[in-house]
Design an enzyme around this catalytic site. Sequence first.
Site, mmCIF file in Angstrom:
data_model
loop_
_atom_site.group_PDB
_atom_site.id
_atom_site.type_symbol
_atom_site.label_atom_id
_atom_site.label_comp_id
_atom_site.label_asym_id
_atom_site.label_seq_id
_atom_site.Cartn_x
_atom_site.Cartn_y
_atom_site.Cartn_z
ATOM 1 N N TYR A 1 0.841 -1.186 0.000
ATOM 2 C CA TYR A 1 0.000 0.000 0.000
ATOM 3 C C TYR A 1 0.881 1.242 0.000
ATOM 4 C CZ TYR A 1 -3.724 3.241 0.759
ATOM 5 O OH TYR A 1 -4.606 4.268 0.573
ATOM 6 N N GLN B 1 -10.643 0.173 0.508
ATOM 7 C CA GLN B 1 -11.053 -0.615 -0.668
ATOM 8 C C GLN B 1 -9.841 -1.254 -1.353
ATOM 9 O OE1 GLN B 1 -11.645 2.580 -0.113
ATOM 10 N NE2 GLN B 1 -11.235 3.886 -1.895
ATOM 11 N N ASN C 1 -3.357 5.764 6.191
ATOM 12 C CA ASN C 1 -4.118 6.526 7.188
ATOM 13 C C ASN C 1 -4.957 5.597 8.064
ATOM 14 O OD1 ASN C 1 -6.332 5.745 5.688
ATOM 15 N ND2 ASN C 1 -6.616 7.736 4.707
ATOM 16 N N SER D 1 5.967 8.767 14.014
ATOM 17 C CA SER D 1 7.412 8.573 14.033
ATOM 18 C C SER D 1 8.047 9.153 15.298
ATOM 19 C CB SER D 1 8.009 9.240 12.790
ATOM 20 O OG SER D 1 9.281 8.742 12.534
ATOM 21 N N GLN E 1 12.306 14.513 12.493
ATOM 22 C CA GLN E 1 11.148 13.697 12.882
ATOM 23 C C GLN E 1 9.926 14.573 13.062
ATOM 24 O OE1 GLN E 1 10.922 10.295 12.980
ATOM 25 N NE2 GLN E 1 12.887 10.663 12.014
ATOM 26 N N HIS F 1 7.488 15.437 10.220
ATOM 27 C CA HIS F 1 6.641 14.415 9.609
ATOM 28 C C HIS F 1 5.175 14.646 9.926
ATOM 29 C CE1 HIS F 1 8.916 11.382 7.506
ATOM 30 N NE2 HIS F 1 9.841 11.374 8.426
ATOM 31 N N GLU G 1 11.977 4.205 18.088
ATOM 32 C CA GLU G 1 12.035 3.771 16.686
ATOM 33 C C GLU G 1 13.429 4.077 16.116
ATOM 34 O OE1 GLU G 1 9.522 6.123 14.227
ATOM 35 O OE2 GLU G 1 9.605 4.733 12.518
ATOM 36 N N HIS G 2 13.852 5.348 16.239
ATOM 37 C CA HIS G 2 15.171 5.778 15.771
ATOM 38 C C HIS G 2 15.987 6.228 16.971
ATOM 39 C CE1 HIS G 2 12.345 6.903 12.431
ATOM 40 N NE2 HIS G 2 13.225 6.232 11.732
ATOM 41 N N ASP H 1 16.655 7.232 6.420
ATOM 42 C CA ASP H 1 15.354 7.324 5.739
ATOM 43 C C ASP H 1 15.480 7.069 4.248
ATOM 44 O OD1 ASP H 1 13.838 7.876 7.945
ATOM 45 O OD2 ASP H 1 14.101 10.051 7.792
ATOM 46 N N GLU I 1 -0.982 -37.189 27.807
ATOM 47 C CA GLU I 1 -1.903 -36.136 27.341
ATOM 48 C C GLU I 1 -3.229 -36.723 26.873
ATOM 49 O OE1 GLU I 1 0.196 -33.636 24.517
ATOM 50 O OE2 GLU I 1 1.531 -32.845 26.062
ATOM 51 N N HIS J 1 -2.340 -40.469 18.707
ATOM 52 C CA HIS J 1 -0.957 -39.998 18.571
ATOM 53 C C HIS J 1 0.012 -41.131 18.919
ATOM 54 C CE1 HIS J 1 -2.755 -36.002 18.568
ATOM 55 N NE2 HIS J 1 -1.579 -35.433 18.391
#
Lengths: 434, 434
Positions: free
Chosen positions: B130, B191, B214, B237, B259, B262, B327-328, B361, B415, B420
């Site tokens: 995506y 969709q 989003n 981020s 950052q 963003h 994250e960073h 990045d 068991e 088995h």
Amino acid sequence: MPHFLSTTDADFDARFAALLNMKREDSPDVDDRVAGIIADVRARGDAAVIELTRDLDGLTLTPETLAIPAEEVDRQCALVTDEERAALELAADRIRAYHERQLPEDDSWTDASGATLGWRWTPVSAAGLYVPGGQASYPSSVLMNAIPAKVAGVPRLAITVPTPQGQVNPLVLLAARISGVDEIYRIGGAQAVAALAYGTDTIAPVDKITGPGNAYVAAAKRRVFGKVGIDMIAGPSEILVIADAENDADWIALDLLSQAEHDASAQSILITTDADFGQAVHSAVEKRLETLERRAIAGDSWAENGAIITVRDLDEAAALSNRIAPEHLELCVADPEALAAKCTHAGAIFLGQWTPEAIGDYVGGPNHVLPTARSARFSSGLSVLDFMKRTTLARMTPEALQAIGPAAETLAQSESLEAHGLSVAARRQRLNQG
Amino acid sequence: MPHFLSTTDADFDARFAALLNMKREDSPDVDDRVAGIIADVRARGDAAVIELTRDLDGLTLTPETLAIPAEEVDRQCALVTDEERAALELAADRIRAYHERQLPEDDSWTDASGATLGWRWTPVSAAGLYVPGGQASYPSSVLMNAIPAKVAGVPRLAITVPTPQGQVNPLVLLAARISGVDEIYRIGGAQAVAALAYGTDTIAPVDKITGPGNAYVAAAKRRVFGKVGIDMIAGPSEILVIADAENDADWIALDLLSQAEHDASAQSILITTDADFGQAVHSAVEKRLETLERRAIAGDSWAENGAIITVRDLDEAAALSNRIAPEHLELCVADPEALAAKCTHAGAIFLGQWTPEAIGDYVGGPNHVLPTARSARFSSGLSVLDFMKRTTLARMTPEALQAIGPAAETLAQSESLEAHGLSVAARRQRLNQG
């Protein structure tokens, strides 16, 4: 009566598609109830866990008795027979040896630009393992979840196991001890998952939760995902056996039944190049079902979800197998390695007639926590990697920044991220001045 | 004004905990709407996708024009400047080189019992990527998602990218082409995710869906998870910079702003051993904010979520970093490798003052899709492994079955899984007779 299909049938495609899309699991919608339990445990901690355990498991605990102390574990472990203990230890040794080979390697290198790049794997700090109580309380599952975590190097491993009316399973405790589990709590259900994820005064939170469970446990794991990591949500077990006519029909029947006896929603499928052999297996299943202890469950599973599919050749078998993407795939054919090479989507493959799937459930070495419901198309069984995470590493030299920095500035500009570009440009400016 | 904290403050623990638990993301509840969209696409396929694209993107398509044909991609790619093309190619080459080292190895060995064990990695058959449209349509993200998939060997890689009012981003198409993407569809939103997961007459279903989006896209990915694999659901981020006083305050300010620019919900944190240096960075940020193109966004992020934390020493810095699990993580200190060894929970580490995060990045080589919201405690950035799955392999010989089979029978009995045990016992019986 299982489903009988043949690739020579005119309606094969439609019937095979129907088999693939069969909804076997009736998952009750318990999500609202689970959301309430999680909120309660987050708000009231130990008090909520203790109240829910009293109401749901008929067991009255205090913060001091939530954990099973070492002495009680000792006492329970002493109840295990020598034969069972030796079997658990053999299984643990083999599982450990297999999983130790999965430990990933760190890497670091310097490239032509002068940049040093690499990555590093580290274990999670704490993991929680959910162990079901009652009939589905399997010591083998404790080994299969706990050993990879300990091989990964997880310093703190807690398990939760409900003990309705105080009943504990000595083998589960022994499996936990053999695996090196650090903490054992006698709680279960969504409240146990919530306690592991969010922590209480008595139970410190963990970073990753794995292990099987009922609909409440599954819903709770889905809900805490993101706050902690989880393993997959397991569906009913499945086996696909591909067998030619050169097999003992009774062996194959037992292999099919060893999935069917787990759960009425389990699915056992035989694909064979020989229709007569398929009939012989069907007869053998029926005969075994007359005396099998769990014949009610296994019989329901076989009648509802079982299938025998006759194919023209093994290439056709491999193609169907890849559409099924089975959790367990048993290849009882003359050259199982050649067939395995064509079966690209499967959780675990068992090669040849001397490798019944049940070996993999207990003592083979590979993990028995495997992707169900066709998810072997995109996911793998539990492994050491599930308890580790990778940090990427990069170090630029001034020369490297001069070499590749301008491209970063260009791309930052094209994405309208000015500060990104400036953070490179400001450094390069200094170099250009120097 | 960012948050100013010092570990010497009496209320530090409480304020740091509040910073950690700050809820930065306001995710609108779009789940019901998304459920409806997915159901509609499953029921009506192309017709639903086309209708939703007309209503939401103002673009009228037919089944024939859902895909962007190669000639149109050619035309758009021709619009890209030579400088931008060279930058994309340099980035792609470096990302490819890094990710090729991640390709996992198969393994196979025979153990003392005579059992042959191992595993095999295979790529997923089809992946969907995506790509957001509009302002967040980043060609660098196309490279970071598509190249690992192609390095993994995914034979079919489709991307979906919404083109509101027909507007396409030539750089996105060029990045797709450079990465080896096989199909490009001009659709977006829930969709597009539904079409990738369930397929339509025109768009074949995929097995794995990755890429940012989003709230609608995130909700759709959550909903199709299980039917297909997904990557993580990315949050806003984050960067954590640990810097001593021997740094250029403006460089660090730009790293923090890269950052912050963003998204207003992004978070930039500086941990420093020198309070005066912290003030200098704060001043530098304010100065840069006067002129930065995205000063509205970056300013909001810095004021709301930014923080400058003064610590006594780098050990304290590492401990806080591990609680943040950023994250960073940028380490601008004299010995960044030594500090990195103590920072065990981080998506990506950037070592030394010549390694601004923006390098990662675009052109560093490691992936820029990284775990956010403290999930680096238990998860890793995107990699080649996300587009592969592992099948475990086991083959017993008669001798191996005799050696380890009895333990499996014992555990099966414990068991209460009779079939088995019988599946092993029936085979051993034959061997014992022979």
